[in-house]
Design a protein around this motif. Structure first.
Motif, PDB file in Angstrom:
ATOM      1  N   ASN A   1      -4.023  -4.700   6.467  1.00  0.00           N
ATOM      2  CA  ASN A   1      -4.066  -5.320   5.136  1.00  0.00           C
ATOM      3  C   ASN A   1      -4.788  -6.662   5.123  1.00  0.00           C
ATOM      4  OD1 ASN A   1      -2.454  -3.312   3.639  1.00  0.00           O
ATOM      5  ND2 ASN A   1      -0.799  -3.974   4.998  1.00  0.00           N
ATOM      6  N   TRP A   2      -4.935  -7.279   6.289  1.00  0.00           N
ATOM      7  CA  TRP A   2      -5.638  -8.556   6.370  1.00  0.00           C
ATOM      8  C   TRP A   2      -6.319  -8.704   7.713  1.00  0.00           C
ATOM      9  CZ3 TRP A   2      -4.188 -12.628   9.767  1.00  0.00           C
ATOM     10  CH2 TRP A   2      -3.029 -12.380  10.505  1.00  0.00           C
ATOM     11  N   GLN A   3      -7.321  -9.571   7.737  1.00  0.00           N
ATOM     12  CA  GLN A   3      -8.075  -9.790   8.970  1.00  0.00           C
ATOM     13  C   GLN A   3      -8.587 -11.226   8.981  1.00  0.00           C
ATOM     14  OE1 GLN A   3      -8.761  -7.285  11.539  1.00  0.00           O
ATOM     15  NE2 GLN A   3      -9.166  -9.220  12.607  1.00  0.00           N
TER      16      GLN A   3
ATOM     17  N   TYR B   1      -6.444  -2.851   2.063  1.00  0.00           N
ATOM     18  CA  TYR B   1      -5.176  -3.400   1.574  1.00  0.00           C
ATOM     19  C   TYR B   1      -4.436  -2.363   0.745  1.00  0.00           C
ATOM     20  CZ  TYR B   1      -1.989  -6.621  -0.866  1.00  0.00           C
ATOM     21  OH  TYR B   1      -0.879  -7.247  -1.385  1.00  0.00           O
ATOM     22  N   ASP B   2      -3.180  -2.121   1.112  1.00  0.00           N
ATOM     23  CA  ASP B   2      -2.365  -1.093   0.460  1.00  0.00           C
ATOM     24  C   ASP B   2      -1.160  -1.768  -0.193  1.00  0.00           C
ATOM     25  OD1 ASP B   2      -0.546   0.946  -0.167  1.00  0.00           O
ATOM     26  OD2 ASP B   2      -1.168   2.189   1.518  1.00  0.00           O
ATOM     27  N   ALA B   3      -1.185  -1.874  -1.523  1.00  0.00           N
ATOM     28  CA  ALA B   3      -0.131  -2.586  -2.252  1.00  0.00           C
ATOM     29  C   ALA B   3       1.235  -1.940  -2.045  1.00  0.00           C
ATOM     30  CB  ALA B   3      -0.470  -2.639  -3.735  1.00  0.00           C
ATOM     31  N   THR B   4       1.275  -0.620  -1.998  1.00  0.00           N
ATOM     32  CA  THR B   4       2.548   0.074  -1.806  1.00  0.00           C
ATOM     33  C   THR B   4       3.111  -0.211  -0.418  1.00  0.00           C
ATOM     34  OG1 THR B   4       1.887   1.839  -3.313  1.00  0.00           O
ATOM     35  CG2 THR B   4       3.695   2.311  -1.821  1.00  0.00           C
ATOM     36  N   GLU B   5       2.237  -0.187   0.571  1.00  0.00           N
ATOM     37  CA  GLU B   5       2.674  -0.493   1.934  1.00  0.00           C
ATOM     38  C   GLU B   5       3.151  -1.932   2.043  1.00  0.00           C
ATOM     39  OE1 GLU B   5       0.681   0.542   6.060  1.00  0.00           O
ATOM     40  OE2 GLU B   5      -0.232  -1.278   5.238  1.00  0.00           O
TER      41      GLU B   5
ATOM     42  N   LYS C   1      -2.918  -3.678 -11.024  1.00  0.00           N
ATOM     43  CA  LYS C   1      -3.151  -3.450  -9.605  1.00  0.00           C
ATOM     44  C   LYS C   1      -2.533  -4.535  -8.722  1.00  0.00           C
ATOM     45  CE  LYS C   1      -7.342  -0.637  -9.954  1.00  0.00           C
ATOM     46  NZ  LYS C   1      -8.738  -0.454  -9.490  1.00  0.00           N
ATOM     47  N   GLN C   2      -1.935  -5.537  -9.335  1.00  0.00           N
ATOM     48  CA  GLN C   2      -1.315  -6.603  -8.564  1.00  0.00           C
ATOM     49  C   GLN C   2      -0.018  -6.120  -7.933  1.00  0.00           C
ATOM     50  OE1 GLN C   2      -0.800 -10.036 -11.077  1.00  0.00           O
ATOM     51  NE2 GLN C   2      -2.993 -10.272 -11.461  1.00  0.00           N
ATOM     52  N   ASN C   3       0.368  -6.749  -6.832  1.00  0.00           N
ATOM     53  CA  ASN C   3       1.672  -6.503  -6.244  1.00  0.00           C
ATOM     54  C   ASN C   3       2.730  -6.770  -7.305  1.00  0.00           C
ATOM     55  OD1 ASN C   3       4.151  -8.112  -4.965  1.00  0.00           O
ATOM     56  ND2 ASN C   3       3.483  -6.570  -3.496  1.00  0.00           N
TER      57      ASN C   3
END
Length: 565
Positions: free
Chosen positions: A412-414, A428-432, A467-469
């Motif tokens: 999700n980040w780097q 990036y996976d919002a659900t995860e 689409k936001q968390n």
């Protein structure tokens, strides 16, 4: 009222309301920086050279450079740290990548008894609890806590992100720092408020939900259409205040959710703290609650249900309106579960409700505290207290906070940008991410909201709302802007447990919890008044006014420290 933890908990949650008074004290001093309560030395400063000039602080121990093992205990009746580190993403990562082995001590509901036993025998290395818990006074008074002052320059995150005036508020009578705060912040962090079931709301025609009258009318509609299939209003664990505290705040401009907390149990009247039992707004809010209870518009087992049952109802979509000190954690999980099968389902938040005629900009569903909620202390049992402090400080730094919220680097980040915030990837996976945050929530014992909230919004602000968390969106749109700062009411207002005021405080808490239940389930408005008036008389007989006067003095001292006078 606690968020017992964040984004949980801030909680009127058990963190604030149900600080259990426990007894006992002991355990040997292993010589690790423990200061006796009679010590009067000031907080440590950087070392000085012979010429009087400051020399750079020595480099600190690096987490992951060698194994670190310690025991940890969560001193809350509703929380045990997981026995298996692999059961939560953060602790699994720590074990596999940082050589950290945390040996959780579990009370399994018998926290009072276990703590008394440990105080008389052997303490855990780390204890996580409410920062005003009376047992911390007992540990401090018996010289069983390790002071952190010698570590602050070696491990700079706490010093960097938390204003020194707030650090000073955490100091003990000897001037030293023993408490590591959780979710300290420089901006609003409240997650209190109202969550609404989207599908039910749309099926009922999207009626106006702005006042308490609107809420009542809506709950009646829910009951008429869905019967027992849906809980109209879910207040979470009412024994911890929760949704009842949110409703209380709706009935008076400037009312404090904190008023129902164990560390306050009072309402503000000018420059004095006065009886919560005599507060007209509390009388009015309890009449509203009892009306909901009598008409079966509120959860009928609100005083006995555990939080697992609350989550179960939310995951199944069986709640129309949900309120509490930190509803975002469970509501987020429920939202993502519901939209798996129906993209138009889920939950959303609304601006805090108000009594008709009140200014909604002056009503706060919750408050935020610059010092957060909980604290971690290191006991003199610890063989390597400095390394445990380094671990806590790492958790609140950029790497620790990012891993707690988004998982290990790579998916999700780097890496980090020029401002020190994570760079989010196309994968990036919002659900995860929501799942990671929910699973890590019980072990987020050292959180830095000053950092992570800015990191969250720097990314989420680039996305369209849908689409936001889920948590980030509603915190930014609703819970943060609709809260007020309550730091002045959250520190130093708990008397020493083993003194007269400590006894009065416990008697008031016991009386309040009994009165909260009796008035919430009363058979009429008249009975609510009768119950609260009788409680006020009994409280005064038990010394309540003496506690109110003492807390007023401490509150005013806090205001002076914070520059509010």
């Amino acid at each position: 009222m606690k968020k017992v933890r964040k984004p949980l908990l801030l909680v009127v949650s058990a963190v604030l309301l149900l600080a259990t008074v426990l007894a006992g004290c002991s355990s040997s001093n292993n010589g690790n920086n423990a200061a006796s309560p009679s010590a009067s030395s000031p907080a440590s400063s950087p070392a000085s050279s012979a010429s009087g000039e400051e020399t750079p602080a020595a480099a600190g121990w690096v987490l992951g450079s060698e194994p670190l093992e310690f025991s940890a205990y969560a001193h809350y009746g509703w929380l045990d740290f997981p026995a298996d580190m692999a059961s939560v993403p953060l602790w699994k990562y720590l074990k596999e990548n940082k050589q950290v082995n945390i040996k959780a001590i579990q009370a399994k509901g018998n926290h009072a008894q276990l703590m008394a036993t440990m105080m008389a025998d052997k303490l855990p290395d780390l204890i996580y609890t409410d920062r005003e818990h009376p047992d911390l006074d007992r540990l401090y008074n018996n010289g069983k806590l390790v002071a952190f002052d010698d570590y602050l320059d070696k491990y700079p995150n706490l010093k960097k992100y938390l204003d020194n005036k707030y650090v000073d508020m955490l100091r003990s009578p000897d001037g030293k720092l023993y408490k590591f705060p959780n979710w300290y912040t420089d901006k609003p962090t409240s997650t209190s408020g109202y969550v609404v079931n989207k599908k039910i709301y749309e099926e009922l025609g999207k009626p106006k939900l702005e006042t308490t009258d609107d809420l009542y009318a809506y709950l009646v509609q829910v009951k008429q259409k869905y019967g027992d299939e849906i809980v109209p209003f879910e207040p979470d664990r009412t024994q911890d205040g929760q949704g009842i505290g949110v409703l209380y705040a709706a009935f008076k401009e400037g009312a404090l959710y904190q008023s129902l907390a164990a560390a306050l149990l009072a309402t503000v009247d000018g420059d004095k703290l006065t009886s919560i039992f005599a507060d007209p707004a509390f009388h009015e809010s309890q009449k509203f609650v009892s009306k909901l209870y009598r008409e079966k518009l509120i959860s009928q087992d609100m005083f006995t249900q555990d939080r697992g049952k609350v989550l179960e109802k939310l995951l199944a979509g069986r709640v129309a309106v949900y309120a509490g000190s930190s509803p975002t954690t469970y509501a987020s999980q429920g939202h993502y579960e519901l939209i798996k099968s129906d993209p138009n389902a889920g939950y959303f938040m609304i601006w805090p409700l108000v009594k008709p005629g009140l200014d909604k900009t002056k009503v706060y569903a919750g408050g935020w505290d610059a010092l957060g909620w909980n604290v971690s202390v290191i006991t003199t049992e610890a063989k390597d207290p400095e390394k445990i402090f380094a671990f806590l400080d790492w958790l609140t730094g950029p790497e620790g906070m990012t891993i707690q919220f988004y998982g290990p680097e790579g998916k999700n980040w780097q890496g980090f940008d020029g401002e020190g915030y994570p760079i989010f990837t196309d994968a990036y996976d919002a659900t995860e991410v929501a799942d990671i945050q929910t699973k890590n929530d019980p072990v987020m014992i050292a959180g830095n909201s000053s950092y992570i909230d800015k990191a969250k919004m720097k990314y989420e602000g680039t996305l369209p709302p849908e689409k936001q968390n889920w948590q980030a969106r509603w915190q930014n749109e609703i819970t943060w802007p609709s809260s007020n700062e309550i730091t002045e009411f959250r520190t130093g207002l708990e008397p020493t447990a083993d003194e007269e005021l400590g006894d009065i405080r416990q008697n008031m808490l016991d009386l309040f919890l009994q009165t909260l239940s009796e008035s919430a389930t009363a058979k009429s408005d008249e009975e609510v008044d009768k119950i609260l008036n009788a409680a006020n008389e009994k409280a005064m007989d038990l010394g309540y006014q003496k506690l109110l006067d003492w807390r007023t003095e401490k509150w005013q001292a806090n205001r002076k420290t914070l520059g509010l006078q």
